[in-house]
Design an enzyme around this catalytic site. Sequence first.
Site, PDB file in Angstrom:
ATOM      1  N   CYS A 101      33.966  23.196  -0.009  1.00 49.90           N
ATOM      2  CA  CYS A 101      32.977  22.779   0.983  1.00 49.90           C
ATOM      3  C   CYS A 101      32.846  21.261   1.017  1.00 49.90           C
ATOM      4  O   CYS A 101      32.793  20.658   2.096  1.00 49.90           O
ATOM      5  CB  CYS A 101      31.637  23.436   0.663  1.00 49.90           C
ATOM      6  SG  CYS A 101      30.318  22.969   1.809  1.00 49.90           S
ATOM      7  N   CYS A 222      27.859  27.618  -1.966  1.00 53.74           N
ATOM      8  CA  CYS A 222      27.549  26.438  -1.166  1.00 53.74           C
ATOM      9  C   CYS A 222      27.107  26.812   0.243  1.00 53.74           C
ATOM     10  O   CYS A 222      27.845  27.475   0.985  1.00 53.74           O
ATOM     11  CB  CYS A 222      28.794  25.544  -1.112  1.00 53.74           C
ATOM     12  SG  CYS A 222      28.583  24.037  -0.150  1.00 53.74           S
TER      13      CYS A 222
END
Length: 505
Positions: A101, A222
């Site tokens: 991410c 995330c």
Amino acid sequence: MGVVKHVVCAMSGGVDSSVSALLLKRRGYNVTGVFMKNWDSLDEKGVCTTEQDCEDAYKVCRRLDIPFHQVSYVKEYWHEVFSNLLKEYQRGRTPNPDIICNKYIKFKHFYQYALDSLGADAMATGHYARTSLEDEDVFHQRHVPPPQTLFRDRFEIRNPVRLFQGADRIKDQTFFLSQVSQDALRRTIFPLAGLTKDFVKKMAAEAGFDHVLKKKESMGICFIGERNFEDFILQYLEPKPGNFVSIETGKAMGTHKGWFTFTLGQRARIGGQRDAWFVVDKDITTSDVYVAPTTNHPALLRDTLRTDRFHWIAEEPPAELVRTKMMECRFRFQHQMPLTPCTVTLNQDGSVWVMTAQPLRALTPGQFAVLYKGDECLGSGKIMSLGPSEFTLQQGRQRLAAQALVRNTAAAAATPPDTPANQNTTAPTLSDTPANQNTTAPTQMDPPPQNSTTQMDPHTQDSTTQTDPLTRTSSTQTQTDPLTRTSSSQTQTSTPGEGERKGTD
């Protein structure tokens, strides 16, 4: 007076990003807060946490009197992070979405949005990390295209930005930044580089950010958050039922819904089993998940791994590694695990072998091997394969020992214990007897006398044999005549029939 620099700060609605925006404002920068929305689904309780986080970030920006923006990367997150996560689980690996991410969302799409769309001079995040640049140096960086080959042109002069651990070693987040590009790192400020988490919380309290101080620190996937992982992943992957199999006995211990719901080292909750069992391996072809009865079972301990092409923060391997193809440094594959001494070997394709000084528990394909030299984070590579476990090595040593025992036993059985290996043990035959020796064997028609004497006449060489009827031992005496130089030998045999020809009784 110079122009005030514009810095875009990534806001998550948490205490770290809130204090980062506060520090930037105090340093005199023109700060803009931006909240990223990357997931739009409700969690299991029907509460949309993204909306609450966005609201908290907005309150901080309003209190600091700075502009607030919201940007959506739901599509980018799905294609570049979450889809990759699902594919990795299907391949039997355990991915790290936080590292991916940061690489593709925060330090690629958001970075480009901050500089290109908002016209920022730099971006900032709330990570506990630092670089080799001072804050003011960030504003003087220019774009440098990355090299197209593994090794740079030796005549090219580069001055890459280095990534270092933050002052708070417990909260250090360089692990999650180990795949960030050099270009993004050049234009990023980390306001919390020299601070500890406790001091950050104290600053947040003094600034009146009570609403973010009360929030629990995020520990989930995330931008997705904490969820029941098995229930969550089964919403996107078809169940693949299989067996829990004991690594020691090969016995089926129970069933599961899919190997992708487990990672190495995880406790496997097996119905009907009182004792704890732990996942040590997975076979995606049979859907078997292998388990062991102890948390530190030898099947979980390994010291060797290989990565894919390694991502070096400085864009090229350290000079020492290039020169010798080997380097001593430190390694971790989980955020808060202690750094472990290791030896790194550079391969021709850019991948690396990592051999740790001691076997580690639950090295896991799909996770990232992050390397450190001193307090510098060198970069990371995805773990693609593992060396043999301590359990496999123990089994191999036991098989070799068993094979050696079988060979030694067979060799001992083939050699009589009282006979030297090089002695001829073949019974004498006619061809072994001198031509002038009487070799007529006693038969049933002509039984040998029970008490006979053989004496060699030195002139006629006629002989008679004497046998003791009690011991059935024979004695042959040979004397040498000094005139004719004929000789006789004296032989005693304790075992009847050994070295003599047997007659028929």
